[in-house]
Design an enzyme around this catalytic site. Structure first.
Site, mmCIF file in Angstrom:
data_model
loop_
_atom_site.group_PDB
_atom_site.id
_atom_site.type_symbol
_atom_site.label_atom_id
_atom_site.label_comp_id
_atom_site.label_asym_id
_atom_site.label_seq_id
_atom_site.Cartn_x
_atom_site.Cartn_y
_atom_site.Cartn_z
ATOM 1 N N LEU A 29 0.826 -1.211 0.000
ATOM 2 C CA LEU A 29 0.000 0.000 0.000
ATOM 3 C C LEU A 29 0.862 1.263 0.000
ATOM 4 C CD1 LEU A 29 -2.760 -0.880 2.646
ATOM 5 C CD2 LEU A 29 -3.007 -0.786 0.155
ATOM 6 N N SER A 30 2.150 1.124 0.281
ATOM 7 C CA SER A 30 2.998 2.315 0.473
ATOM 8 C C SER A 30 3.039 3.249 -0.738
ATOM 9 C CB SER A 30 4.414 1.892 0.872
ATOM 10 O OG SER A 30 4.376 1.286 2.142
ATOM 11 N N LYS A 79 15.233 -5.571 6.629
ATOM 12 C CA LYS A 79 15.159 -4.583 7.713
ATOM 13 C C LYS A 79 16.372 -4.601 8.641
ATOM 14 C CE LYS A 79 10.237 -3.750 8.287
ATOM 15 N NZ LYS A 79 9.210 -3.631 9.318
ATOM 16 N N GLU A 91 17.549 6.260 17.724
ATOM 17 C CA GLU A 91 17.403 5.414 18.906
ATOM 18 C C GLU A 91 16.279 4.391 18.697
ATOM 19 O OE1 GLU A 91 16.806 7.542 22.556
ATOM 20 O OE2 GLU A 91 16.819 5.670 23.701
ATOM 21 N N GLY A 142 9.649 -8.751 14.802
ATOM 22 C CA GLY A 142 9.940 -7.333 14.599
ATOM 23 C C GLY A 142 8.784 -6.431 15.000
ATOM 24 N N ALA A 143 7.557 -6.827 14.663
ATOM 25 C CA ALA A 143 6.400 -5.993 15.008
ATOM 26 C C ALA A 143 6.218 -5.928 16.522
ATOM 27 C CB ALA A 143 5.142 -6.542 14.345
ATOM 28 N N TYR A 235 -4.090 -5.682 9.082
ATOM 29 C CA TYR A 235 -5.155 -4.826 8.550
ATOM 30 C C TYR A 235 -5.821 -5.456 7.326
ATOM 31 C CZ TYR A 235 -1.107 -3.543 5.767
ATOM 32 O OH TYR A 235 0.022 -3.597 4.978
ATOM 33 N N GLY A 256 -4.784 -2.927 12.150
ATOM 34 C CA GLY A 256 -3.461 -2.303 12.037
ATOM 35 C C GLY A 256 -3.353 -1.171 11.038
HETATM 36 P P1 NAP Z 1 7.975 -11.822 12.345
HETATM 37 O O1 NAP Z 1 9.177 -11.002 12.662
HETATM 38 O O2 NAP Z 1 8.086 -12.937 11.374
HETATM 39 O O3 NAP Z 1 7.402 -12.378 13.740
HETATM 40 C C1 NAP Z 1 6.261 -13.188 13.750
HETATM 41 C C2 NAP Z 1 5.923 -13.547 15.197
HETATM 42 O O4 NAP Z 1 4.731 -14.330 15.147
HETATM 43 C C3 NAP Z 1 6.976 -14.380 15.901
HETATM 44 O O5 NAP Z 1 6.977 -14.080 17.268
HETATM 45 C C4 NAP Z 1 6.469 -15.805 15.674
HETATM 46 O O6 NAP Z 1 6.858 -16.705 16.697
HETATM 47 C C5 NAP Z 1 4.978 -15.579 15.792
HETATM 48 N N1 NAP Z 1 4.262 -16.638 15.118
HETATM 49 C C6 NAP Z 1 4.247 -16.920 13.801
HETATM 50 N N2 NAP Z 1 3.478 -18.004 13.572
HETATM 51 C C7 NAP Z 1 3.015 -18.414 14.780
HETATM 52 C C8 NAP Z 1 2.172 -19.479 15.217
HETATM 53 N N3 NAP Z 1 1.652 -20.342 14.338
HETATM 54 N N4 NAP Z 1 1.909 -19.591 16.528
HETATM 55 C C9 NAP Z 1 2.425 -18.723 17.427
HETATM 56 N N5 NAP Z 1 3.230 -17.676 17.074
HETATM 57 C C10 NAP Z 1 3.512 -17.537 15.767
HETATM 58 O O7 NAP Z 1 6.806 -10.903 11.766
HETATM 59 P P2 NAP Z 1 6.532 -9.373 12.141
HETATM 60 O O8 NAP Z 1 7.294 -8.503 11.211
HETATM 61 O O9 NAP Z 1 6.755 -9.221 13.591
HETATM 62 O O10 NAP Z 1 4.991 -9.189 11.742
HETATM 63 C C11 NAP Z 1 3.957 -9.781 12.513
HETATM 64 C C12 NAP Z 1 2.608 -9.284 12.001
HETATM 65 O O11 NAP Z 1 2.482 -7.885 12.208
HETATM 66 C C13 NAP Z 1 2.388 -9.523 10.507
HETATM 67 O O12 NAP Z 1 1.074 -9.975 10.320
HETATM 68 C C14 NAP Z 1 2.539 -8.161 9.909
HETATM 69 O O13 NAP Z 1 1.761 -7.992 8.740
HETATM 70 C C15 NAP Z 1 2.030 -7.265 11.024
HETATM 71 N N6 NAP Z 1 2.619 -5.904 10.956
HETATM 72 C C16 NAP Z 1 1.771 -4.855 10.794
HETATM 73 C C17 NAP Z 1 2.290 -3.573 10.726
HETATM 74 C C18 NAP Z 1 1.353 -2.394 10.548
HETATM 75 O O14 NAP Z 1 1.824 -1.313 10.190
HETATM 76 N N7 NAP Z 1 0.084 -2.547 10.818
HETATM 77 C C19 NAP Z 1 3.660 -3.347 10.835
HETATM 78 C C20 NAP Z 1 4.502 -4.451 11.006
HETATM 79 C C21 NAP Z 1 3.965 -5.735 11.047
HETATM 80 P P3 NAP Z 1 8.196 -17.586 16.589
HETATM 81 O O15 NAP Z 1 9.335 -16.617 16.637
HETATM 82 O O16 NAP Z 1 8.110 -18.491 17.742
HETATM 83 O O17 NAP Z 1 8.119 -18.278 15.248
#
Ligand code: NAP
Length: 298
Positions: A29-30, A79, A91, A142-143, A235, A256
């Site tokens: 979407l960016s 990232k 920071e 990361g989120a 979202y 989100g």
């Molecule tokens: P990430 O770095 O890949 O981290 C994913 C997290 O979810 C990890 O803690 C992972 O656990 C956990 N996870 C994945 N599958 C799982 C499962 N089946 N059961 C339990 N835990 C599970 O991803 P991310 O960048 O943090 O993004 C996470 C979500 O946030 C995504 O849906 C992304 O679209 C959304 N997001 C939204 C925005 C926004 O602006 N609204 C910004 C950033 C991200 P493990 O480490 O144990 O695998």
């Protein structure tokens, strides 16, 4: 292509670039959000998606600097890798441990992370988060680290839930470094501590991808009630099973999109020095989501 009331041809020789660096970066979407904002302020900037493989990220970043790009967003999988290419890091970028925004300026290349400030602003606007509020987040990626920084900056109490206890403790530590009143970790499989921590929280956030394809979170996350807020970082779809259950139970719900537009607004400010036209960006994102192409396997 044209822009402006006179419909003059554009882009022109002076038009400068802002890009999204990611792989495969098929859909984002960016461009829609930022190009709407650049047009609103009549800026001679264009935002493009540039898919870049891991092996090419360094040459791509140096090349963008060489051609006078103004800035970039950075997404999966670059990232962390781009941090080493920056002359300076904010920071927020250090705390989150990732860069999602690059800015080329007279001092060289600045790496920032606007996810935390985007979420902080969205939480403040949507639900008037106050210091001392109790938040709980599911996820340790990361989120979740951006959630931890936002929760810390807002001086809240944060509980981090993960399926790996040490990873949850690391994220809680990030919140403490960012200023949280307190932070702790709970194992996602802990059948006693998890329901108790969720029942005690005012704001419950999902920072995992669970829900993008209709998946449920662990059961206690589906038992929110009146006085609580369910905040899903997802979202698309706009209502995950987590948000659906919360709504049914009488809790307030938010997806989100506010965070997405919030981080975009903070990046925009970095690149242009101007406050972002938030309403325009938000409307562009909502319109694009409603008219996005159907997913394909191609
Ligand atoms: P990430 O770095 O890949 O981290 C994913 C997290 O979810 C990890 O803690 C992972 O656990 C956990 N996870 C994945 N599958 C799982 C499962 N089946 N059961 C339990 N835990 C599970 O991803 P991310 O960048 O943090 O993004 C996470 C979500 O946030 C995504 O849906 C992304 O679209 C959304 N997001 C939204 C925005 C926004 O602006 N609204 C910004 C950033 C991200 P493990 O480490 O144990 O695998």
């Amino acid at each position: 292509m044209s822009r402006g009331p006179a419909g003059t041809p554009w882009p022109v020789a002076t038009t400068r670039l802002v890009v999204l660096l990611g792989w495969p970066a098929r859909y984002s979407l960016s461009p829609v959000i930022h190009n709407a904002a650049f047009a609103e302020h009549d800026l001679d900037l264009v935002y493009l998606v540039t898919p870049v493989r891991d092996s090419d990220i360094e040459v791509a970043v140096h090349g963008l600097g060489a051609v006078g790009a103004v800035g970039a967003n950075v997404t999966v999988p670059h990232k962390r890798a781009v941090m080493a290419l920056c002359d300076r890091l904010t920071e927020e970028a250090r705390l989150v441990g990732a860069v999602n925004t690059l800015v080329w300026n007279a001092d060289g290349l600045l790496g920032d992370n606007t996810d935390a400030v985007g979420l902080r602003d969205a939480l403040t606007a949507d639900i008037a988060v106050a210091a001392g509020d109790r938040l709980i987040v599911f996820g340790t990626g990361g989120a979740a680290r951006a959630v931890a920084v936002a929760a810390g900056r807002l001086q809240t109490n944060l509980t981090v839930v993960g399926r790996q206890r040490d990873a949850a403790e690391d994220v809680a530590e990030v919140a403490v470094r960012a200023g949280a009143a307190s932070a702790g970790a709970v194992d996602a499989a802990d059948g006693a501590a998890l329901p108790a921590a969720i029942a005690d929280a005012r704001i419950v956030l999902n920072a995992t991808p669970l829900g993008m394809a209709g998946e449920r979170l662990p059961d206690p996350f589906h038992e929110l009630g009146p006085g609580q807020v369910a905040y899903d970082l997802i979202y698309d779809p706009p209502e995950t099973p987590f948000l659906h259950s919360a709504h049914e139970g009488g809790a307030e719900t938010h997806n989100g999109l506010g965070m997405l537009v919030g981080q975009a607004a903070a990046s925009y400010h970095r690149w242009t020095g101007r406050p972002a036209p938030f309403a325009t960006m938000s409307a562009a994102a909502i319109h694009a989501l409603a008219h996005r192409p159907a997913p394909t396997d191609a």
